[in-house]
Write a protein that holds these residues in place. Structure first.
Motif: not given
Length: 230
Positions: A181-187, A193-194, A197
């Motif tokens: 997910t975008h959130e997992q990738t950001a982590h 996350r923004e 995205s």
């Protein structure tokens, strides 16, 4: 047969799938198996929170774990993943008791593992030179990769880091799909996350990737590699 002895018997059957233990004698394998239990971690479960030196010695037989740092503001930075066939061996090979700060380990997906008594693992590594050298090499490789990641965070743009992450992850799974997910990738990248995205939208407009919920497909690998600078 008790639950502990049953788990030890199961681990004895799996032990040869972990190259680290290839040089162990039968007596050492029996000792390790006798101090090993089988566990299952449901997705999202916090497996460990505390000092790196206190991380249990876990042999992953299915699924994966995520090790990360958590800032006071709640920002996560993924350090590494422990996947099927990996062992969390760092705490068994280094004198890390003086390090401060907590490390978190979560189940990235439903995960099954054999967990060995770290004190017993340390004893075996102390007595078996071959296993000790392999464990040391594994630890150095893991720590070097973590250091490289911090270097990338400091000196490489989020754009390039994201492109390289997508390339590396797709190569690891031998396909064009990245199931993050975008959130997992950001982590993983240590960014917001923004930001992820926004970059994924840019990649989509340029025809580099196609994104859906929890899924990113690489459409133009060559262009993405150029974006990553590789």
């Amino acid at each position: 047969m008790t639950a502990q002895s049953s788990a030890g018997h199961q681990f004895r059957e799996h032990i040869n799938t972990f190259p680290l233990w290839e040089t162990l004698t039968d007596e050492e394998k029996d000792l390790l198996a006798a101090h090993t239990q089988h566990v299952r971690y449901p997705k999202g479960m916090i497996v460990h929170r505390g000092g790196l030196a206190r991380v249990a010695t876990m042999h992953i037989i299915s699924g994966s774990l995520r090790a990360y740092l958590l800032s006071e503001e709640g920002r996560e930075l993924t350090l590494y993943f422990v996947r099927t066939g990996d062992i969390t061996i760092v705490s068994s090979t280094c004198a890390l008791e003086t390090l401060t700060g907590d490390i978190y380990i979560d189940a990235n997906e439903d995960t099954a593992a054999f967990v060995s008594d770290t004190a017993v693992v340390r004893r075996i590594l102390k007595e078996n030179v071959g296993a000790h050298l392999k464990a040391y090499e594994t630890t150095v490789t893991r720590l070097s990769a973590t250091l490289w990641k911090f270097q990338q965070m400091l000196f490489t743009s989020a754009d390039r880091r994201l492109a390289k992450f997508l390339i590396d992850e797709s190569e690891r799974t031998a396909g064009d799909d990245v199931n993050f997910t975008h959130e997992q990738t950001a982590h993983y990248l240590g960014t917001a996350r923004e930001v992820v995205s926004r970059l994924i939208r840019e990649y989509g407009h340029e025809g580099l990737v196609q994104a859906s919920r929890g899924h990113i497909r690489i459409l133009d690998r060559a262009a993405l590699q150029k974006r990553a600078g590789v």
